[in-house]
Design an enzyme around this catalytic site. Structure first.
Site, short mmCIF file in Angstrom:
data_model
loop_
_atom_site.label_atom_id
_atom_site.label_comp_id
_atom_site.label_asym_id
_atom_site.label_seq_id
_atom_site.Cartn_x
_atom_site.Cartn_y
_atom_site.Cartn_z
N TYR A 26 0.83 -1.20 0.00
CA TYR A 26 0.00 0.00 0.00
C TYR A 26 0.87 1.26 0.00
O TYR A 26 0.58 2.22 -0.71
CB TYR A 26 -0.92 -0.01 1.22
CG TYR A 26 -1.71 1.26 1.41
CD1 TYR A 26 -2.77 1.58 0.57
CD2 TYR A 26 -1.38 2.15 2.43
CE1 TYR A 26 -3.49 2.76 0.73
CE2 TYR A 26 -2.10 3.33 2.60
CZ TYR A 26 -3.15 3.63 1.76
OH TYR A 26 -3.85 4.79 1.92
N GLU A 91 4.53 1.73 15.70
CA GLU A 91 5.27 1.48 14.47
C GLU A 91 4.34 1.25 13.29
O GLU A 91 4.57 1.77 12.21
CB GLU A 91 6.19 0.26 14.67
CG GLU A 91 6.98 -0.14 13.46
CD GLU A 91 8.01 0.88 13.01
OE1 GLU A 91 8.40 0.84 11.83
OE2 GLU A 91 8.44 1.71 13.81
N VAL A 95 -5.19 -2.07 8.71
CA VAL A 95 -6.43 -2.83 8.55
C VAL A 95 -6.52 -3.19 7.07
O VAL A 95 -6.31 -2.34 6.20
CB VAL A 95 -7.66 -2.01 9.00
CG1 VAL A 95 -8.95 -2.78 8.72
CG2 VAL A 95 -7.56 -1.63 10.47
N GLY A 103 -14.50 1.09 11.75
CA GLY A 103 -14.11 1.36 13.13
C GLY A 103 -12.99 0.49 13.67
O GLY A 103 -12.61 0.61 14.84
N LYS A 133 -3.47 11.18 2.78
CA LYS A 133 -4.39 12.19 3.29
C LYS A 133 -5.49 11.62 4.17
O LYS A 133 -5.84 12.20 5.19
CB LYS A 133 -4.99 13.00 2.13
CG LYS A 133 -5.94 14.09 2.61
CD LYS A 133 -6.01 15.24 1.68
CE LYS A 133 -7.02 16.29 2.05
NZ LYS A 133 -7.21 16.59 3.44
N TYR A 139 -6.10 10.94 11.84
CA TYR A 139 -5.30 11.22 13.04
C TYR A 139 -5.59 12.60 13.59
O TYR A 139 -5.73 12.78 14.81
CB TYR A 139 -3.81 11.06 12.75
CG TYR A 139 -3.41 9.65 12.35
CD1 TYR A 139 -3.90 8.54 13.02
CD2 TYR A 139 -2.54 9.43 11.29
CE1 TYR A 139 -3.54 7.25 12.65
CE2 TYR A 139 -2.16 8.15 10.91
CZ TYR A 139 -2.67 7.06 11.60
OH TYR A 139 -2.31 5.80 11.24
#
Length: 169
Positions: A26, A91, A95, A103, A133, A139
């Protein structure tokens, strides 16, 4: 969606190694992954582990299209801030794509935060790629801030030959 979060154990290392590779794909950095399942077993589950881990798991009836029930993880370790004291460093937070937006990532990060607070940590540190993004927005929505932007710090690294050279007296 029905899922659970639990402490990782040595039997999870095969799936953790798989998801580390998925995360690297990814992030478009697979060539940098050197850690093996055996490394994870030794480094995370020896007498003095270098990291801690948690696993997100779904029931068999919700397994992934590839047949996996272990569908997310977080790796973290404890550190120390000379300004704030005890700290933790996350680190990895990952998912699997087909389980995002349910969630699970929030639950993993929340569990790392809970464990950090239980250990007396005053901060949770982690890095995120500047092009990611959706993660940056997530976050920030959780109350985190960009240390580079706010304080001007850059994350630095010394590895391989440079590390060997630095170690010379």
């Amino acid at each position: 969606m029905d899922f659970s979060i639990r402490a990782a154990n040595v039997e999870d290392c095969k799936d953790i190694a798989r998801m580390i590779m998925e995360l690297a794909e990814y992030e478009k950095v697979t060539e940098h992954v050197k850690v093996t399942q055996r490394d994870l077993e030794q480094d995370g589950f020896s007498k003095n582990p270098f990291f801690q881990g948690i696993i997100a798991e779904v029931p068999e009836q919700h397994k992934s299209s590839e047949g996996h029930v272990k569908i997310g993880y977080a790796l973290y370790f404890y550190a120390y801030s000379s300004w704030s004291g005890r700290a933790s460093y996350m680190e990895d937070l990952y998912v699997m794509p087909e389980f995002r937006g349910k969630g699970i990532g929030k639950a993993l990060m929340s569990k790392v935060a809970q464990l950090s607070l239980a250990a007396g940590c005053k901060q949770l540190n982690f890095t995120v790629l500047n092009w990611n993004k959706s993660s940056l927005d997530f976050y920030i929505s959780q109350g985190c801030f960009d240390v580079t932007e706010k304080m001007g710090y850059h994350c630095m690294r010394c590895e391989e030959e440079a590390l060997q050279n630095l170690a010379q007296p």
